[in-house]
Design an enzyme around this catalytic site. Structure first.
Site, PDB file in Angstrom:
ATOM      1  N   LYS A  82       0.850  -1.186   0.000  1.00  0.00           N
ATOM      2  CA  LYS A  82       0.000   0.000   0.000  1.00  0.00           C
ATOM      3  C   LYS A  82       0.890   1.242   0.000  1.00  0.00           C
ATOM      4  CE  LYS A  82      -3.737   2.199   2.696  1.00  0.00           C
ATOM      5  NZ  LYS A  82      -4.646   2.053   3.856  1.00  0.00           N
ATOM      6  N   SER A 157      -9.497   2.360   3.039  1.00  0.00           N
ATOM      7  CA  SER A 157      -8.589   3.045   2.136  1.00  0.00           C
ATOM      8  C   SER A 157      -7.656   2.109   1.379  1.00  0.00           C
ATOM      9  CB  SER A 157      -7.760   4.051   2.930  1.00  0.00           C
ATOM     10  OG  SER A 157      -6.942   3.399   3.883  1.00  0.00           O
ATOM     11  N   SER A 181      -9.886  -0.057   7.386  1.00  0.00           N
ATOM     12  CA  SER A 181      -9.373   0.037   6.014  1.00  0.00           C
ATOM     13  C   SER A 181      -8.641  -1.184   5.498  1.00  0.00           C
ATOM     14  CB  SER A 181      -8.463   1.271   5.883  1.00  0.00           C
ATOM     15  OG  SER A 181      -9.236   2.449   5.949  1.00  0.00           O
TER      16      SER A 181
END
Length: 491
Positions: A82, A157, A181
């Site tokens: 990420k 996210s 998330s």
């Protein structure tokens, strides 16, 4: 070299690691295969940065260690990060124009630990800007698309991470979970993801959103794969992260096959109220029924302050964000406005240009609740209720071993489906926020499909430091069902 019965991209982390050790596939071959898939699926918007030279170089080094007999437990396994974790060999943007093109001089601890275990980095994955969002639509670059239905959000996210794993662009990915998330995008994309107990994984090199909530974790297709990854990314980091727990490295896969006969699973009545859609309820209840077949016992419990988790979270998290993001002022790194009259004007224009709407919204809320005259009324009160929410869990765990329920009230919604209404996104976090506020471990496990044949995740929440128990329950469910092995059409 690879001649197994199924393609490389259908192998999970454990399978791929075994194939690499057995010499059935080389790390370079695996890396190039997944890089090719990433290039051929660019329209999904999963990746923000790829550097083939860096990836192949790491893969060659992994092959050398495999040949020399000095391989790590995950040697040669490709994985993508990420873009909230800083990396010295790839740009780190946190999905924001504010950090466009930024190169870190060091790797985040989670990145370094996985590299030490032998992981090969495929690239950096799309995310909501500074991890602020529930849909990946707040990325400054492009929204990622759910591979089960390209017109829908993948969740956020960590949306890019979920998309990459679900679409077989990577066998696994790192994510971060501040208010859900990891769990929510894992649910929306039909994969497995786990947020460990707060402090299990170092936050050093994770671009901060809300420091008392942010936690790293793995996202993969199975509980077994998540256990292997979690074992190698957790551990103390006392010199770099003061919130890192002084706990020894743990083998989270050790109890995967233990019996769950007699396991007490708490079912909070607040998670099954009017806001839960019928299709999600059906899938979750079906998964709970599988646990009962294996001898687990469902125990009714209450988490009475569940509804308060939304206002509490959206006071505490923005307050911490307003402080953490104050460093992005155009002085030392990141975006700087090209034209300005003086220092104050530079600050204003830099932040106005660099931050997106959702980040600005949260900074303004956070600054407000921390301001003189409002701190006691909002921030301190939110912290008091946060403590009560944590106490509610401890009361519940007196009568159960773990807690189960839905991850989100609905399946993934359409891109743009919430329009310009941020509250709609916030409300979608109601089932994931309580565990985050309490610092408890939680995970999402594929539990079936709802409206539009979209994936539904079952959320499992444990008491502090009971990740092995969660992974054991998830693994046993995955031995009894095949939801985690299904994949979207066309991938």
């Amino acid at each position: 070299m690879h001649s197994a019965s199924k393609p490389l991209h259908d192998l999970g982390v454990a399978e791929l690691a075994a194939s690499l050790r057995a010499g059935q596939v080389s790390a370079v071959e695996a890396a190039q295969h997944f890089l090719g898939r990433a290039r051929s699926h660019e329209s999904l918007g999963a990746f923000l940065a790829i550097d083939e030279e860096v990836t192949v170089s790491q893969a060659r080094a992994a092959d050398a260690r495999l040949a020399a007999g000095t391989a790590g437990p995950l040697e040669g396994v490709p994985l993508a990060h990420k873009d909230i974790f800083v990396t010295k060999d790839l740009p780190s943007t946190a999905g924001s124009r504010m950090l466009e093109g930024y190169r870190s001089p060091f790797d985040a601890t989670v990145v370094r630990k996985l590299a030490d275990a032998g992981v090969v980095t495929l690239g950096k994955l799309n995310c909501d800007e500074f991890a602020m969002g529930s849909s990946n639509e707040n990325s400054a670059y492009q929204p990622a698309c759910n591979p089960w239905d390209l017109s829908r959000v993948p969740g956020g996210s960590s949306g890019g991470s979920a998309v990459a794993v679900a679409a077989r662009l990577a066998p696994a990915a790192t994510g971060t979970d501040t208010g859900g998330s990891i769990r929510q995008p894992a649910s929306f994309c039909g994969i497995t993801g786990i947020k460990p107990t707060y402090g299990r994984a170092s936050r050093y090199g994770m671009i901060a959103f809300a420091s008392s909530l942010d936690q790293a974790g793995p996202m993969a297709r199975s509980a077994e794969d998540c256990a292997l990854l979690l074992s190698n990314l957790c551990g103390p980091d006392p010199d770099r992260d003061s919130t890192s727990l002084d706990l020894p490295t743990e083998d989270f896969a050790r109890s995967l096959n233990d019996s769950i006969d007699g396991l007490r699973i708490g079912i909070p009545k607040e998670f099954f109220g009017e806001g839960l859609s019928a299709d999600v309820r059906t899938a979750v209840e079906g998964a709970l029924g599988e646990f009962e077949k294996m001898g687990a016992r469902l125990v009714p419990i209450s988490l009475p302050r569940t509804e308060l988790s939304i206002p509490v979270y959206y006071i505490i998290a923005p307050a911490e964000a307003s402080s953490n993001l104050s460093r992005f002022d155009g002085v030392k790194f990141g975006h700087r406005a090209k034209a300005f009259a003086d220092l104050v004007d530079m600050y204003k224009k830099t932040r106005a240009e660099g931050f997106g709407d959702e980040v600005k919204r949260r900074i303004m809320i956070g600054t407000y609740v921390l301001s003189h005259g409002y701190y006691d009324a909002y921030y301190l009160q939110a912290q008091r209720i946060r403590r009560m929410i944590a106490d509610d869990f401890q009361q519940a765990f007196k009568s159960c071993d773990l807690i189960a329920g839905p991850v989100a009230p609905t399946v993934a919604w359409k891109l743009g489906g919430h329009g310009n209404d941020p509250l709609a996104d916030y409300l979608a976090d109601i089932f994931t926020l309580p565990a985050s506020l309490a610092g408890l471990p939680g995970m999402s496990v594929p539990a079936g499909f709802g409206d539009g044949a979209m994936p539904v995740g079952l959320q499992l929440i444990g008491n502090y430091f009971t990740e092995s128990r969660l992974l054991n329950a998830a693994h046993r469910l995955q031995q009894a069902t095949d939801f985690h092995s299904r994949k979207p059409e066309g991938v």
